[in-house]
Design an enzyme around this catalytic site. Structure first.
Site, PDB file in Angstrom:
ATOM      1  N   GLY A   1    -107.426 -21.846  65.273  1.00 37.03           N
ATOM      2  CA  GLY A   1    -108.662 -22.616  65.284  1.00 37.03           C
ATOM      3  C   GLY A   1    -109.163 -23.013  63.909  1.00 37.03           C
ATOM      4  O   GLY A   1    -110.173 -23.716  63.798  1.00 37.03           O
TER       5      GLY A   1
ATOM      6  N   TYR B   1    -106.874  -5.138  53.022  1.00 38.25           N
ATOM      7  CA  TYR B   1    -106.129  -6.384  53.262  1.00 38.25           C
ATOM      8  C   TYR B   1    -104.694  -6.273  52.711  1.00 38.25           C
ATOM      9  O   TYR B   1    -103.719  -6.648  53.380  1.00 38.25           O
ATOM     10  CB  TYR B   1    -106.882  -7.534  52.597  1.00 38.25           C
ATOM     11  CG  TYR B   1    -106.306  -8.897  52.829  1.00 38.25           C
ATOM     12  CD1 TYR B   1    -106.515  -9.567  54.032  1.00 38.25           C
ATOM     13  CD2 TYR B   1    -105.560  -9.539  51.840  1.00 38.25           C
ATOM     14  CE1 TYR B   1    -105.995 -10.839  54.242  1.00 38.25           C
ATOM     15  CE2 TYR B   1    -105.035 -10.808  52.038  1.00 38.25           C
ATOM     16  CZ  TYR B   1    -105.271 -11.459  53.247  1.00 38.25           C
ATOM     17  OH  TYR B   1    -104.743 -12.705  53.454  1.00 38.25           O
TER      18      TYR B   1
ATOM     19  N   THR C   1    -108.954 -22.796  52.273  1.00 43.91           N
ATOM     20  CA  THR C   1    -109.285 -22.707  53.707  1.00 43.91           C
ATOM     21  C   THR C   1    -110.679 -22.075  53.788  1.00 43.91           C
ATOM     22  O   THR C   1    -111.217 -21.595  52.773  1.00 43.91           O
ATOM     23  CB  THR C   1    -108.311 -21.798  54.478  1.00 43.91           C
ATOM     24  OG1 THR C   1    -108.550 -20.441  54.075  1.00 43.91           O
ATOM     25  CG2 THR C   1    -106.860 -22.156  54.264  1.00 43.91           C
TER      26      THR C   1
HETATM   27  P1  NAP Z   1    -109.311 -18.720  58.430  1.00 43.25           P
HETATM   28  O1  NAP Z   1    -109.596 -20.137  58.115  1.00 43.25           O
HETATM   29  O2  NAP Z   1    -110.420 -17.723  58.417  1.00 43.25           O
HETATM   30  O3  NAP Z   1    -108.549 -18.686  59.840  1.00 43.25           O
HETATM   31  C1  NAP Z   1    -108.255 -17.491  60.484  1.00 43.25           C
HETATM   32  C2  NAP Z   1    -108.408 -17.716  61.966  1.00 43.25           C
HETATM   33  O4  NAP Z   1    -108.003 -16.508  62.644  1.00 43.25           O
HETATM   34  C3  NAP Z   1    -109.865 -17.980  62.356  1.00 43.25           C
HETATM   35  O5  NAP Z   1    -109.952 -19.031  63.305  1.00 43.25           O
HETATM   36  C4  NAP Z   1    -110.261 -16.645  62.958  1.00 43.25           C
HETATM   37  O6  NAP Z   1    -111.315 -16.716  63.885  1.00 43.25           O
HETATM   38  C5  NAP Z   1    -108.982 -16.228  63.629  1.00 43.25           C
HETATM   39  N1  NAP Z   1    -109.020 -14.832  63.985  1.00 43.25           N
HETATM   40  C6  NAP Z   1    -109.579 -13.817  63.287  1.00 43.25           C
HETATM   41  N2  NAP Z   1    -109.454 -12.674  63.956  1.00 43.25           N
HETATM   42  C7  NAP Z   1    -108.812 -12.963  65.105  1.00 43.25           C
HETATM   43  C8  NAP Z   1    -108.409 -12.188  66.230  1.00 43.25           C
HETATM   44  N3  NAP Z   1    -108.669 -10.886  66.302  1.00 43.25           N
HETATM   45  N4  NAP Z   1    -107.749 -12.805  67.232  1.00 43.25           N
HETATM   46  C9  NAP Z   1    -107.503 -14.135  67.193  1.00 43.25           C
HETATM   47  N5  NAP Z   1    -107.886 -14.918  66.168  1.00 43.25           N
HETATM   48  C10 NAP Z   1    -108.535 -14.333  65.136  1.00 43.25           C
HETATM   49  O7  NAP Z   1    -108.234 -18.123  57.405  1.00 43.25           O
HETATM   50  P2  NAP Z   1    -106.907 -18.782  56.780  1.00 43.25           P
HETATM   51  O8  NAP Z   1    -107.110 -18.862  55.321  1.00 43.25           O
HETATM   52  O9  NAP Z   1    -106.482 -19.958  57.550  1.00 43.25           O
HETATM   53  O10 NAP Z   1    -105.885 -17.570  57.012  1.00 43.25           O
HETATM   54  C11 NAP Z   1    -104.872 -17.597  57.998  1.00 43.25           C
HETATM   55  C12 NAP Z   1    -103.896 -16.478  57.719  1.00 43.25           C
HETATM   56  O11 NAP Z   1    -103.310 -16.687  56.441  1.00 43.25           O
HETATM   57  C13 NAP Z   1    -104.543 -15.090  57.667  1.00 43.25           C
HETATM   58  O12 NAP Z   1    -103.683 -14.146  58.226  1.00 43.25           O
HETATM   59  C14 NAP Z   1    -104.697 -14.844  56.186  1.00 43.25           C
HETATM   60  O13 NAP Z   1    -104.730 -13.477  55.879  1.00 43.25           O
HETATM   61  C15 NAP Z   1    -103.451 -15.525  55.655  1.00 43.25           C
HETATM   62  N6  NAP Z   1    -103.505 -15.897  54.253  1.00 43.25           N
HETATM   63  C16 NAP Z   1    -104.418 -16.812  53.818  1.00 43.25           C
HETATM   64  C17 NAP Z   1    -104.443 -17.138  52.466  1.00 43.25           C
HETATM   65  C18 NAP Z   1    -105.401 -18.155  51.902  1.00 43.25           C
HETATM   66  O14 NAP Z   1    -105.432 -18.308  50.680  1.00 43.25           O
HETATM   67  N7  NAP Z   1    -106.164 -18.877  52.713  1.00 43.25           N
HETATM   68  C19 NAP Z   1    -103.571 -16.516  51.582  1.00 43.25           C
HETATM   69  C20 NAP Z   1    -102.669 -15.577  52.063  1.00 43.25           C
HETATM   70  C21 NAP Z   1    -102.643 -15.287  53.410  1.00 43.25           C
HETATM   71  P3  NAP Z   1    -112.819 -16.375  63.355  1.00 43.25           P
HETATM   72  O15 NAP Z   1    -113.206 -17.540  62.510  1.00 43.25           O
HETATM   73  O16 NAP Z   1    -113.585 -16.240  64.616  1.00 43.25           O
HETATM   74  O17 NAP Z   1    -112.714 -15.102  62.580  1.00 43.25           O
END
Ligand code: NAP
Length: 261
Positions: free
Chosen positions: A18, A169, A204
């Site tokens: 999402g 984390y 993000t």
């Molecule tokens: P984001 O925009 O916060 O997206 C994460 C999504 O996961 C949100 O829609 C969130 O919903 C959903 N979510 C959280 N807990 C959940 C659950 N229990 N069940 C189902 N959905 C759930 O973050 P993002 O930056 O896109 O990150 C995506 C992934 O990439 C994560 O695993 C993050 O650790 C990893 N990552 C991101 C970065 C970065 O720089 N952005 C770097 C390294 C790794 P809610 O909004 O309701 O919480």
């Protein structure tokens, strides 16, 4: 440039679809021809992603597409199992997802000396246990149907190098990378590959919580000179999902612009 259709016959499940990376990955996989199941604990956000996929895919313009959104909390075993079952009984799909991307993740940052136990538990529950539950449920369905597949887990470079205020984390993401190698060892003989991606700092909603001053300091250390965008990660997911990576399993791919190499 015309989109490649490397995933024409694939059914892809993306969790955390999402928002942020999960949304960009869903769009990229659909553009490659895959049918996409977008799962998120925020069902409305997952629906929003599906609306963006309209007209995308191998059958675009030649009939209704069957992309679907599901509300799911990946930390709940029953909910994850229910999702995999619902996918298989849905007429449009009637098979388990052959591409599985665990992208759902959260942060609950605090320095070690002040870290509340529930911050630790919540992050491990979603990032590590959630990835395990999705991987296990999808793998069981693929093996019992005799299907191969590609499982892609979104870890983080922080799982490799650590970060201030992120003991929980970093532990969760190191766990995801270790789990991925073990899954690859166990499932290779079933034709199922499992790899993880270690993004660096990608713009993000998650990184919007990081103070600008800190982002500026990080950017100054990135050899490519800028933060990443979600499409940088989605490109690698599409490669790992496709047969172009058919002999790659158990590995981690860093998408960091060279940070921490
Ligand atoms: P984001 O925009 O916060 O997206 C994460 C999504 O996961 C949100 O829609 C969130 O919903 C959903 N979510 C959280 N807990 C959940 C659950 N229990 N069940 C189902 N959905 C759930 O973050 P993002 O930056 O896109 O990150 C995506 C992934 O990439 C994560 O695993 C993050 O650790 C990893 N990552 C991101 C970065 C970065 O720089 N952005 C770097 C390294 C790794 P809610 O909004 O309701 O919480």
């Amino acid at each position: 440039m015309a989109a490649q259709l490397r995933l024409r016959s694939a059914l892809a499940l993306v969790t955390g679809a999402g928002s942020g990376l999960g949304r960009a990955i869903s769009q990229r996989l659909a553009r490659e021809g895959a049918l996409v199941v977008a799962g998120d604990r925020d069902g409305a956000a997952a629906e929003g992603t599906i609306r963006l996929l309209e007209g995308m895919g191998s059958e675009a313009g030649s009939g209704p597409r069957c992309h679907a959104a599901f509300q799911v909390d990946v930390a709940e075993a029953g909910a994850v199992q229910g999702l995999i079952e619902q996918i298989q009984v849905r007429a449009c799909f009637s098979r388990p997802p052959s591409v599985v991307v665990s992208c759902a993740g959260i942060i609950r940052d605090e320095f070690l000396l002040r870290m509340p136990e529930d911050y630790w538990d919540e992050v491990i529950a979603v990032n590590l246990k959630g990835t395990f539950l999705v991987t296990q449920a999808a793998a069981r369905a693929l093996v019992s149907n005799g299907c191969g597949g590609s499982i892609i887990n979104i870890s983080s470079i922080i799982g490799k190098v650590g970060n201030l205020g992120q003991t929980n984390y970093a532990a969760s993401k190191a766990g995801v990378a270790g789990m991925t190698s073990s899954v690859a060892l166990e499932l290779g003989r079933h034709g199922i590959r499992c790899n993880s991606i270690l993004p660096g700092f990608i713009i993000t909603p998650m990184t919007k919580k990081v103070p600008q001053k800190v982002l500026d300091q990080i950017t100054a250390r990135i050899p490519m000179g800028h933060l990443g965008v979600p499409e940088d990660v989605a490109d690698v997911v599409a490669f790992l999902a496709s047969d172009d990576s058919g002999y790659i399993t158990g590995t981690t791919v860093e998408v960091t612009g060279g940070l921490f190499m």
